[in-house]
Structures are given as structure tokens and as C-alpha cells.
Design a protein around this motif. Sequence first.
Motif, PDB file in Angstrom:
ATOM      1  N   ASP A  18       0.869  -1.179   0.000  1.00  0.00           N
ATOM      2  CA  ASP A  18       0.000   0.000   0.000  1.00  0.00           C
ATOM      3  C   ASP A  18       0.902   1.224   0.000  1.00  0.00           C
ATOM      4  O   ASP A  18       1.685   1.413   0.931  1.00  0.00           O
ATOM      5  CB  ASP A  18      -0.896  -0.006   1.242  1.00  0.00           C
ATOM      6  CG  ASP A  18      -1.982   1.061   1.180  1.00  0.00           C
ATOM      7  OD1 ASP A  18      -1.950   1.899   0.258  1.00  0.00           O
ATOM      8  OD2 ASP A  18      -2.851   1.048   2.059  1.00  0.00           O
ATOM      9  N   HIS A  34      -2.115  -1.577  -3.657  1.00  0.00           N
ATOM     10  CA  HIS A  34      -3.013  -0.418  -3.561  1.00  0.00           C
ATOM     11  C   HIS A  34      -2.145   0.824  -3.525  1.00  0.00           C
ATOM     12  O   HIS A  34      -1.254   0.929  -2.692  1.00  0.00           O
ATOM     13  CB  HIS A  34      -3.874  -0.509  -2.297  1.00  0.00           C
ATOM     14  CG  HIS A  34      -4.861   0.605  -2.192  1.00  0.00           C
ATOM     15  ND1 HIS A  34      -4.542   1.828  -1.651  1.00  0.00           N
ATOM     16  CD2 HIS A  34      -6.147   0.698  -2.589  1.00  0.00           C
ATOM     17  CE1 HIS A  34      -5.604   2.621  -1.707  1.00  0.00           C
ATOM     18  NE2 HIS A  34      -6.587   1.947  -2.277  1.00  0.00           N
ATOM     19  N   ASP A  52      -5.422  -1.980  -7.088  1.00  0.00           N
ATOM     20  CA  ASP A  52      -6.308  -0.822  -7.013  1.00  0.00           C
ATOM     21  C   ASP A  52      -5.402   0.396  -6.995  1.00  0.00           C
ATOM     22  O   ASP A  52      -4.730   0.651  -5.990  1.00  0.00           O
ATOM     23  CB  ASP A  52      -7.173  -0.905  -5.744  1.00  0.00           C
ATOM     24  CG  ASP A  52      -8.179   0.222  -5.649  1.00  0.00           C
ATOM     25  OD1 ASP A  52      -8.350   0.970  -6.636  1.00  0.00           O
ATOM     26  OD2 ASP A  52      -8.788   0.361  -4.572  1.00  0.00           O
TER      27      ASP A  52
END
Length: 137
Positions: A18, A34, A52
Motif C-alpha cells: 500500500d 493499492h 487498485d
Amino acid sequence: MSKENGNLTVFGQETEFDGVLEFTDSLVITGKFHGTIKATGDLEIDRSAVCDVDVMNAESIVVSGKVTGRIEASERVELCSGSRVKGDIKTARIRISDNVEFEGQVSMLSEVPDIDIFSVASAEYKDALIKKTDEAR
């Protein structure tokens, strides 16, 4: 996928990342990502990967897994059979195989601007893209 004299990095299926990822060689993502990808190398999204992103930017991008977000590749984008992409694509060349779920728009770059996208502000890069597009008309 690996280039001569380049490194190939693999994010395994158990890897979850992330944040902002920057790299210059080749990367294969098989896990979850992400965030944002800014790369001058090649990127492969494996069949098991779920990404994502705000934006995924690389020289070439091959998608076999699931991507949600904007994809930008200076050379090419390939959407392989079974892949799912929800987001806009901007590239010089694109290949979409059968059995691909794609929701978004495709913008073709007629030529890569003579600007290193990592050394200028995004507004300046966008201006260069617009100028190249206007010259082509």
C-alpha cells in the motif's frame, strides 16, 4: 519479460503493498497492490494479482489479473485473456485478447513526448502531450 542486464522483481501472492512504488527495471505483481506505480521499466500484473491504483505508469504493462484505476504506458499495454480492467488506458500501442472484461476509455499516444516524465511536473508533461496531439491534427 526481463530486459538484458535488468533486474526482475516479483511481489509474491502473499505480498500486500500500500503506497507509492517507483522502479526502473521489471516488476511482476502476483499479490495485492493499492496505491500508485511510477516506473520506467516493464510491469506485469499476474493472473492472481489484484491492483487498485490511482495511476499505474510504466514503459510497458501486461495485465493478466484485476486492475482498477488508470493505466498509462509509454510503449504498450496488453490485456490478456481472463483479465479485468476498470479504468482508462493511455498508451502508444494496445492489444486486447478475447475474454477480457474492460470498462473505460482508451487514449492513444501518437508519439512519446520528448520529456522525461519523472523529471518534470505533471502539468508540464500533460502540456507536452497536448502539444504533440495538436501537432498531429
